[in-house]
Design an enzyme around this catalytic site. Structure first.
Site, PDB file in Angstrom:
ATOM      1  N   GLU A  81      45.536  40.170  41.503  1.00 46.64           N
ATOM      2  CA  GLU A  81      45.515  39.998  40.047  1.00 46.64           C
ATOM      3  C   GLU A  81      46.135  41.188  39.312  1.00 46.64           C
ATOM      4  O   GLU A  81      46.667  41.037  38.216  1.00 46.64           O
ATOM      5  CB  GLU A  81      44.098  39.746  39.544  1.00 46.64           C
ATOM      6  CG  GLU A  81      43.501  38.410  39.994  1.00 46.64           C
ATOM      7  CD  GLU A  81      42.782  38.512  41.340  1.00 46.64           C
ATOM      8  OE1 GLU A  81      42.964  39.525  42.053  1.00 46.64           O
ATOM      9  OE2 GLU A  81      42.041  37.579  41.693  1.00 46.64           O
ATOM     10  N   PHE A 143      26.414  35.316  40.614  1.00 47.23           N
ATOM     11  CA  PHE A 143      27.493  35.572  41.571  1.00 47.23           C
ATOM     12  C   PHE A 143      28.832  35.705  40.839  1.00 47.23           C
ATOM     13  O   PHE A 143      29.168  34.872  40.006  1.00 47.23           O
ATOM     14  CB  PHE A 143      27.556  34.438  42.600  1.00 47.23           C
ATOM     15  CG  PHE A 143      28.673  34.628  43.598  1.00 47.23           C
ATOM     16  CD1 PHE A 143      28.674  35.720  44.465  1.00 47.23           C
ATOM     17  CD2 PHE A 143      29.741  33.742  43.649  1.00 47.23           C
ATOM     18  CE1 PHE A 143      29.698  35.910  45.368  1.00 47.23           C
ATOM     19  CE2 PHE A 143      30.776  33.928  44.555  1.00 47.23           C
ATOM     20  CZ  PHE A 143      30.758  35.016  45.416  1.00 47.23           C
ATOM     21  N   GLN A 144      29.543  36.756  41.136  1.00 43.32           N
ATOM     22  CA  GLN A 144      30.849  37.058  40.529  1.00 43.32           C
ATOM     23  C   GLN A 144      30.795  37.155  39.006  1.00 43.32           C
ATOM     24  O   GLN A 144      31.730  36.764  38.313  1.00 43.32           O
ATOM     25  CB  GLN A 144      31.909  36.049  40.977  1.00 43.32           C
ATOM     26  CG  GLN A 144      32.207  36.206  42.464  1.00 43.32           C
ATOM     27  CD  GLN A 144      33.447  35.487  42.927  1.00 43.32           C
ATOM     28  OE1 GLN A 144      33.805  34.449  42.395  1.00 43.32           O
ATOM     29  NE2 GLN A 144      34.111  36.035  43.918  1.00 43.32           N
ATOM     30  N   LYS A 193      32.571  28.996  32.803  1.00 46.53           N
ATOM     31  CA  LYS A 193      32.949  27.782  33.522  1.00 46.53           C
ATOM     32  C   LYS A 193      32.542  26.514  32.774  1.00 46.53           C
ATOM     33  O   LYS A 193      33.279  25.522  32.756  1.00 46.53           O
ATOM     34  CB  LYS A 193      32.329  27.796  34.917  1.00 46.53           C
ATOM     35  CG  LYS A 193      32.905  26.733  35.833  1.00 46.53           C
ATOM     36  CD  LYS A 193      32.432  26.911  37.260  1.00 46.53           C
ATOM     37  CE  LYS A 193      33.141  25.921  38.183  1.00 46.53           C
ATOM     38  NZ  LYS A 193      32.717  26.102  39.587  1.00 46.53           N
ATOM     39  N   MET A 501      56.840  63.399  42.996  1.00 48.43           N
ATOM     40  CA  MET A 501      56.513  64.061  41.736  1.00 48.43           C
ATOM     41  C   MET A 501      55.289  64.961  41.884  1.00 48.43           C
ATOM     42  O   MET A 501      55.219  66.046  41.293  1.00 48.43           O
ATOM     43  CB  MET A 501      56.290  63.016  40.637  1.00 48.43           C
ATOM     44  CG  MET A 501      56.180  63.597  39.252  1.00 48.43           C
ATOM     45  SD  MET A 501      57.590  64.642  38.797  1.00 48.43           S
ATOM     46  CE  MET A 501      58.636  63.455  37.961  1.00 48.43           C
TER      47      MET A 501
END
Ligand SMILES: Cc1ncc(C[n+]2csc(CCOP(=O)(O)OP(=O)(O)O)c2C)c(N)n1
Ligand SMILES: [Mg+2]
Lengths: 594, 174
Positions: A81, A143-144, A193, A501
């Site tokens: 993501e 959950f999540q 949801k 760098m």
């Protein structure tokens, strides 16, 4: 572009959640034919979205179910993501249109955070949709579940948790409006949801009115007149152009103004391409790794006009040594950018695209031939240093050759590090939206996915991703996506076997104690890496091979190609304004630093 | 951000009209925590107009800092209006409840002080008085200072709420 779906029919009866909200508009429940997920996709299509970068998961399954047989939207299945957010960001920078991301709840959302922060720092319009656990369990550590609205609050221009499906369409339209209007930025919409499953009505009402959000676009006339007067009478004026000139699509106006008045122009890292470097007024980039003459001009000028730039510390150097004798004019659409780091005499809040022509109309070309003499002397005495050619690949030559082979017409997307600064210095930028780089946040891992986004957005352009051996490893897994969708990104990997760098700073400021910055032989074989994903990999160790590889790579149009350029490992990037030094206290070589 | 020494002169009262939602409220607080501005007190309450709320903020800073705060507040999408009441004639009130020990000097002396500040006695126990005082922040500060030597055992302040006076002329009916 869709991945082939294996099963033949979508189960439309999957939406078994009972109606929990009833559309305000109508009492006729039978008219509520669209689920929240349907409304989301319909609204995106209605807003002209053609591409979304997404990754599925439990909370967004209703949306994926809608996408199963919707072919209007091109959904790109990225592999992480964060990369999806960078890809959407690259898409936005290449086109000016908002990038769109879809991620699931919890880890899906948190993975987008770095990409959102990157977009926020560079004012890039993004709309990120995240799934959320159902409203009934929000706050229960379900959950999540993650409070993504809370997490992203400081790194979004605005964000929303949709709690009523009847608000959904309007919120989506508002999100796009806010992301793109005024100073652009990322907006996140969190979608529980149950909101995606519940039915409501798609209205198609396009109008968005936000009374509290009305960016000022026309500058204040007396200020414009004062600016014009100051510039007309200046002896040593300078135009300092930032990313705002790109975001505000004001490159033509800026170019016309500078050419007519013959005032020198320097651009920031974010402003590259807003003014063609081939024009005689161009002094190139200023700042920490800017040109000697741009930094000197900034130090010595008597009237400075900042155009959509924000006086970032990498541009100003030590503040008390910054352009002390200049009277300053600052045009920006965001008032909070003005007077933040540097006091200005003439603040002009407005859209640069409107303000610059207004100034141009009133200003007469100043008498500045002496100023140009001084600048030309600086240019002669301190040009950008390029090492003498030998049979090795010097990073600077690599950038020059890429510029030459692409005739300065490619979209260049970089990662972060030495290669980024060399790419900024040595590629010839003559077109807007053709330099894409994480300037504000400096996000390693940005380059390759952002290049994919740009390539998908501009199939007619060559897209070159100039990246480092360090940064590329932060998103190399996206080779899978690029191969799957045949995205022809040319990856020019400047392989110096180190975090260049970081090593440069350690050499200069930490007595050469190169702590954890050198990979040496611990880097993977990047050519094999490309090949294992099904991409083309090529290697070059000398300039002749490099030219051959580049020519070969430019011909490949049906997928990514990785060029492993083995460059001189110890090269450092100059000129450099050491951190804490004033802008005119530049060093130009390793020797000078000792 | 430039650092400022905190003085009474650099104190600013900002009245912010917003759409009523906690996300906006958090964004406003986030400006202070995230960008390192001073925040002395903040109150949040619904407005008469449906769906709106008013946030009253007292902060410290020189003119430039407060101007930056002002601009950042304006940048919050759901902020409709920011009014800096500092240099305007305004009506400002704060309420405090102060529990003070009567052990050293007895009730009458404390009650005398309360009277002087037009504070109300709202609770009495064997060795303590609870006082309720209303007024501008200076007045509340002053009473607390006077009571400190007797032993303040507990205290709660609301922070300021303020509105601009309709009449901006030279009359003061505090
Ligand atoms: C996510 C992230 N972590 C760390 C850094 C700090 N950092 C800046 S440049 C750099 C080195 C980059 O190495 P490489 O990609 O090989 O580029 P090079 O400098 O060698 O060209 C690092 C570690 C960063 N910018 N971003
Ligand atoms: Mg490297």
């Amino acid at each position: 572009m869709k991945s082939p779906n294996t099963s033949s029919t979508a189960e439309t009866s999957a939406h078994t959640t009972p109606l929990t909200a009833v559309a305000k508009a109508s009492a006729d429940a039978s008219a509520l034919t669209d689920s929240g997920a349907d409304i989301l996709i319909k609204t995106l299509a209605d807003l002209g979205v053609d591409t979304i970068f997404g990754y599925p998961g439990g909370a967004v399954l209703p949306v994926y179910d809608t996408l199963f047989d919707n072919h209007e939207l091109n959904h790109v299945l990225i592999r992480h993501e964060q990369a999806g957010t960078h890809a959407a960001d690259g898409y936005a920078r290449a086109t000016g249109k908002p990038g769109v991301v879809l991620a699931t709840s919890g880890p899906g959302g948190t993975n987008t955070v770095t990409g959102i922060a990157t977009a926020m720092m560079d004012s890039i319009p993004l709309v990120v949709f995240t799934g959320q656990v159902p409203t009934s369990v929000i706050g229960n550590d379900a959950f999540q579940e993650a409070d993504i609205v809370g997490i992203t609050r400081p790194i979004t221009k605005q964000n929303y948790l949709v709690r009523d499906v009847n608000d959904l369409e309007h919120v989506i339209r508002e999100a796009f409006h806010i992301a793109t209007k005024g100073r652009p930025g990322p907006v996140l919409v969190d979608l529980p949801k149950d909101m995606l499953n519940t039915k409501a009505r798609f209205s198609g009402m396009k109008k968005v009115e936000i009374p509290s959000f009305k960016p000022t676009v026309n500058g204040h006339h007396p200020q414009i007149a004062k600016a014009a007067e100051m510039l007309s009478n200046a002896k040593k004026p300078l135009i300092y152009v930032g990313g705002g000139a790109i975001l505000g699509e004001a490159w033509e106006e800026v170019t016309a103004f500078a050419e007519r008045t013959n005032i020198p122009v320097t651009t920031t890292l974010m402003g590259l391409g807003a003014f063609p470097e081939s024009k005689p007024q161009s002094l190139g980039m200023l700042g920490m790794h800017g040109t000697w003459y741009a930094n000197m001009a900034m130090t010595e000028c008597d009237v400075l006009i900042a155009v959509g730039a924000r006086f970032d510390d990498r541009v100003t150097g030590r503040l008390d040594g910054f352009s002390q004798n200049s009277r300053k004019i600052h045009i920006d659409i965001d008032p909070s950018c003005i007077g933040k780091n540097v006091a200005v005499e003439v603040p002009i809040v407005g859209d640069v695209k409107r303000v610059i022509p207004a100034i141009d109309k009133l200003a007469s070309p100043p008498e500045i031939s002496e100023w140009w003499d001084t600048i030309h002397t600086w240019q002669k005495e301190h040009p950008l240093v390029v090492p003498k050619a030998d049979d090795r690949i010097y990073p600077q030559h690599m950038m020059k050759m890429i510029s030459e082979v692409t005739e300065g017409n490619a979209i260049v997307v970089t990662d972060v590090g030495q290669h980024q600064m060399w790419a900024a210095q040595h590629y010839n930028y003559n077109h807007p939206r053709s330099w894409i780089s994480s300037g504000g946040l400096g996000t390693m891992g940005y380059g390759f996915p952002a290049a994919m986004g740009a390539a998908l957005a501009c199939p007619d352009r060559d897209v070159v991703c100039i990246t480092g051996d360090g940064g590329f490893q932060m998103s190399s897994y996206e080779l899978a996506t690029a191969v799957e969708y045949k995205i022809p990104v040319k990856i020019a990997l400047m392989n110096n076997n180190c975090l260049g760098m970081v090593r440069q700073w350690q050499q200069l400021f930490y007595q050469n104690r190169t702590s954890y910055s050198v990979f040496g032989s611990n880097n993977p074989d990047f050519v094999k890496m490309a090949e294992c994903y099904g991409a083309v990999g090529m290697r070059a160790t000398n300039p002749a091979e490099m030219r051959q590889v580049l020519n070969e790579a430019m011909k490949i149009k049906d997928g990514p190609v990785l060029m492993d350029f083995r460059v001189v490992e110890n090269e450092n990037c100059y000129p450099m304004v050491p951190s804490g030094a004033a802008l005119n206290e530049m060093v130009e070589s390793d020797e000078e630093c000792k | 951000m430039s650092t400022t020494t905190i003085t009474k002169d650099s104190r600013h009262t900002l009245s912010v009209l917003v759409k009523h939602n906690l996300n906006t409220f958090s964004r406003i607080i986030g400006i202070f925590s995230g960008k390192g501005f001073e925040l002395e007190s903040v109150t949040f309450a619904s407005e008469a107009e449906r769906g709106m709320a008013r946030i009253t903020i007292t902060t410290y800073g020189n003119e430039e800092t407060v101007e930056q705060i002002n601009k950042h507040l304006h940048n919050v999408i759901d902020v409709l209006k920011v009014t800096d009441l500092t240099h305007k004639k305004c009506i400002e009130r704060e309420l405090a409840i102060v529990k003070v020990s009567t052990a050293k000097v007895g009730r009458p002396e404390i009650m005398l002080i309360a009277q002087a500040f037009k504070a109300k006695v709202i609770d009495i126990t064997a060795d303590k008085l609870a006082l309720e005082v209303t007024g501008n922040t200076d007045k509340v500060d002053a009473m607390i200072e006077v009571l400190k030597p007797y032993g303040i055992t507990e205290m709660s302040r609301t922070g300021s709420v303020a509105l601009k006076r309709e009449f901006q002329g030279a009359v003061n009916i505090n």
